[in-house]
Design a protein around this motif. Structure first.
Motif, PDB file in Angstrom:
ATOM      1  N   ALA A  16       8.002  -2.879  -7.719  1.00 55.41           N
ATOM      2  CA  ALA A  16       7.327  -3.073  -6.435  1.00 55.41           C
ATOM      3  C   ALA A  16       6.616  -1.801  -5.992  1.00 55.41           C
ATOM      4  N   GLU A  17       7.235  -0.647  -6.258  1.00 57.78           N
ATOM      5  CA  GLU A  17       6.599   0.619  -5.897  1.00 57.78           C
ATOM      6  C   GLU A  17       5.334   0.849  -6.713  1.00 57.78           C
ATOM      7  N   LEU A  18       5.376   0.536  -7.997  1.00 56.79           N
ATOM      8  CA  LEU A  18       4.177   0.687  -8.825  1.00 56.79           C
ATOM      9  C   LEU A  18       3.060  -0.233  -8.348  1.00 56.79           C
ATOM     10  N   ARG A  19       3.418  -1.470  -8.002  1.00 53.65           N
ATOM     11  CA  ARG A  19       2.394  -2.392  -7.502  1.00 53.65           C
ATOM     12  C   ARG A  19       1.810  -1.908  -6.181  1.00 53.65           C
ATOM     13  N   ARG A  20       2.659  -1.326  -5.324  1.00 53.84           N
ATOM     14  CA  ARG A  20       2.148  -0.803  -4.066  1.00 53.84           C
ATOM     15  C   ARG A  20       1.189   0.349  -4.294  1.00 53.84           C
ATOM     16  N   ILE A  21       1.559   1.271  -5.201  1.00 53.22           N
ATOM     17  CA  ILE A  21       0.681   2.407  -5.492  1.00 53.22           C
ATOM     18  C   ILE A  21      -0.648   1.920  -6.071  1.00 53.22           C
ATOM     19  N   GLU A  22      -0.570   0.965  -7.000  1.00 53.88           N
ATOM     20  CA  GLU A  22      -1.802   0.425  -7.580  1.00 53.88           C
ATOM     21  C   GLU A  22      -2.668  -0.231  -6.504  1.00 53.88           C
ATOM     22  N   ARG A  23      -2.038  -0.975  -5.601  1.00 55.53           N
ATOM     23  CA  ARG A  23      -2.800  -1.624  -4.537  1.00 55.53           C
ATOM     24  C   ARG A  23      -3.429  -0.608  -3.601  1.00 55.53           C
ATOM     25  N   ASP A  24      -2.666   0.438  -3.257  1.00 55.77           N
ATOM     26  CA  ASP A  24      -3.208   1.466  -2.370  1.00 55.77           C
ATOM     27  C   ASP A  24      -4.381   2.188  -3.009  1.00 55.77           C
ATOM     28  N   LEU A  25      -4.263   2.477  -4.313  1.00 56.56           N
ATOM     29  CA  LEU A  25      -5.362   3.165  -5.001  1.00 56.56           C
ATOM     30  C   LEU A  25      -6.577   2.255  -5.137  1.00 56.56           C
ATOM     31  N   HIS A  26      -6.325   0.992  -5.468  1.00 56.21           N
ATOM     32  CA  HIS A  26      -7.444   0.062  -5.694  1.00 56.21           C
ATOM     33  C   HIS A  26      -8.167  -0.256  -4.392  1.00 56.21           C
ATOM     34  N   GLY A  83      -7.951   1.416  -1.506  1.00 53.36           N
ATOM     35  CA  GLY A  83      -8.281   2.568  -0.679  1.00 53.36           C
ATOM     36  C   GLY A  83      -9.148   3.578  -1.377  1.00 53.36           C
ATOM     37  N   ALA A  84      -8.490   4.524  -2.072  1.00 51.81           N
ATOM     38  CA  ALA A  84      -9.225   5.647  -2.653  1.00 51.81           C
ATOM     39  C   ALA A  84     -10.267   5.192  -3.674  1.00 51.81           C
ATOM     40  N   GLN A  85      -9.904   4.234  -4.529  1.00 54.90           N
ATOM     41  CA  GLN A  85     -10.857   3.790  -5.554  1.00 54.90           C
ATOM     42  C   GLN A  85     -12.106   3.178  -4.925  1.00 54.90           C
ATOM     43  N   THR A 107     -14.177  12.698   1.741  1.00 52.86           N
ATOM     44  CA  THR A 107     -13.085  13.312   2.502  1.00 52.86           C
ATOM     45  C   THR A 107     -11.997  12.284   2.839  1.00 52.86           C
ATOM     46  N   ALA A 108     -12.457  11.081   3.268  1.00 59.50           N
ATOM     47  CA  ALA A 108     -11.492  10.029   3.568  1.00 59.50           C
ATOM     48  C   ALA A 108     -10.727   9.609   2.317  1.00 59.50           C
ATOM     49  N   ALA A 109     -11.424   9.540   1.180  1.00 62.34           N
ATOM     50  CA  ALA A 109     -10.757   9.181  -0.077  1.00 62.34           C
ATOM     51  C   ALA A 109      -9.708  10.221  -0.453  1.00 62.34           C
ATOM     52  N   LEU A 110     -10.050  11.507  -0.269  1.00 61.26           N
ATOM     53  CA  LEU A 110      -9.088  12.574  -0.567  1.00 61.26           C
ATOM     54  C   LEU A 110      -7.862  12.455   0.328  1.00 61.26           C
ATOM     55  N   SER A 111      -8.084  12.138   1.621  1.00 60.93           N
ATOM     56  CA  SER A 111      -6.954  11.975   2.545  1.00 60.93           C
ATOM     57  C   SER A 111      -6.055  10.823   2.103  1.00 60.93           C
TER      58      SER A 111
END
Length: 432
Positions: A223-233, A235-237, A273-277
């Motif tokens: 679940a943690e890996l899926r959350r990180i992937e979702r946040d990256l996809h 948000g930052a990505q 800048t927002a992506a870095l944050s």
């Protein structure tokens, strides 16, 4: 003198030993009835009448045995686990459990042993101290009774000499009375041996427990890996892709419309800048850098500073600790012992989740966080003055806290009565 210290220790333990064995005498009588009842039900099984009754009879007998289990555990100051396999299903499945479960045979052995010895030992535990004292004080009491009276050992005490002999004869009784605490502890230990789980049962329970916690840890990790992937996809990505597009359009507009190109470059810079944050937030959610740089106490201080509810921190971890402070003194932070990285990370996320739960649900006005324990065990206690009635339900924040603790062979204790306060205590072994 060693002899006086020995006698003093026995006298201090005497009341508890006498009480334990006296209650054991009552328990022995109950055991007699329990054994007789099982024999009658067993006889009924031979003609088929007792077959459906036996599981219920065993359940009743277990209540009797559980009383002795609690009694022995309380006397020894330790908890005796209940090693029973659950009796579920129809009567055939319950009979199969009765036959397979070795705890039932051990319970029967204890009932028989307690029925035979408990009454005798309990009566002797009460009689020996009284009889011994009565004999020893005979030189002071013989003139207050009817002349020619026979004492407990058969002496006709009608003179000072016979009173003295009677008193000396009571010394062995007192010596036997001093053994009551030893007999009580021996009986409690025997109860522990018979009523506690066997090594095979403990091993099987431990394997099942580790299997469950490993599965929960794997689920939480997934679940943690899926959350990180979702946040990256999401948000930052997405923001980095927008930066690339903005820079590409700015390149195309550079010759035709320099002002528009400059505006797109500025927007691209803001987006980057927002992506870095957001990347920093993701990294912090994986393993906060402050944990590795400054330790758990400093990381918890940062959490407390960001908490919407006023939060205090106590690094003493128990009675006698200094009053909690909102920002721990740097010396306190520096001297708080470091723990393994996995333990500190688990404690950090436990506190973060507990503060989030308190903010969302508790309607509390204050939260306190206490860190303590020993070198081998880290304890974390989060207390809020909210409405209480917090529940550990699957999929909830408290369930996540419990899984984090169990993944490291720890445990979570929850106390949340209606009206509060809510206390979440987590104990995590440090592997030292």
């Amino acid at each position: 003198m060693p002899a006086l210290r020995w006698v003093g220790a026995r006298l201090r333990n005497m009341p508890g030993g006498v009480w334990f064995l006296a209650v054991g005498a009552v328990s022995s009588l109950i055991s007699v009835f329990a054994v007789v009842g099982l024999v009658l039900v067993g006889a009924g099984c031979l003609v088929g009448v007792g077959i459906p009754v036996m599981p219920e009879a065993v359940r009743v007998v277990r209540q009797v045995v559980n009383f002795d289990r609690r009694r022995a555990g309380g006397f020894l100051g330790e908890e005796i686990p209940r090693p029973y396999q659950p009796m579920v299903g129809d009567w055939r499945e319950q009979w199969g459990t009765l036959v397979r479960d070795p705890a039932n045979r051990r319970d029967l052995g204890w009932l028989v042993w307690n029925a035979v010895t408990g009454i005798i030992v309990g009566v002797m535990a009460v009689v020996l101290p009284v009889a011994g004292l009565a004999q020893v004080v005979r030189p002071w009491s013989w003139r207050m009774v009817r002349p020619g009276s026979i004492d407990g050992l058969g002496f006709v005490v009608d003179s000072w000499g016979l009173a003295l002999v009677s008193s000396l004869a009571g010394l062995p009784l007192l010596w036997l009375a001093l053994q009551v605490p030893v007999v009580a502890r021996w009986q409690a230990r025997w109860a522990t041996q018979l009523l506690g789980p066997t090594e095979d049962a403990m091993l099987a329970h431990r394997v099942a427990e580790l299997t469950a916690t490993r599965a929960a840890a794997l689920d939480a990790h997934g679940a943690e890996l899926r959350r990180i992937e979702r946040d990256l996809h999401d948000g930052a990505q997405a923001r980095i892709a927008a930066v690339i597009m903005q820079l590409g359009v700015a390149e195309q507009l550079r010759q035709r419309d320099p002002d528009a190109a400059d505006e797109l470059v500025r927007k691209a810079q803001d987006t980057a800048t927002a992506a870095l944050s957001e990347l920093r937030e993701v990294v912090r959610s994986v393993y906060p850098p402050v944990l590795s740089d400054r330790g758990l106490a400093s990381a918890i201080s940062a959490l407390a500073a960001r908490s919407p509810i006023p939060c205090t921190i106590d690094l003493g971890g128990g009675a006698g600790a200094q009053p909690p402070i909102t920002e721990p003194h740097p010396r306190s932070v520096d001297t708080f012992p470091r723990r393994p990285a996995a333990v500190e990370a688990a404690a950090y996320f436990v506190i973060a989740e507990a503060l989030t739960n308190a903010t969302k649900h508790s309607r509390a006005e204050h939260v306190s966080v206490t860190l303590g324990g020993t070198v081998e065990l880290l304890t974390v206690e989060i207390r809020d003055d909210g409405v209480g009635e917090a529940r550990d339900i699957e999929g909830g924040g408290l369930a996540g806290i419990r899984r984090r603790a169990e993944a490291l062979d720890g445990r979570m204790l929850l106390n949340s009565p209606a009206g509060g306060p809510t206390v979440v205590r987590v104990e995590i072994p440090c592997g030292s």
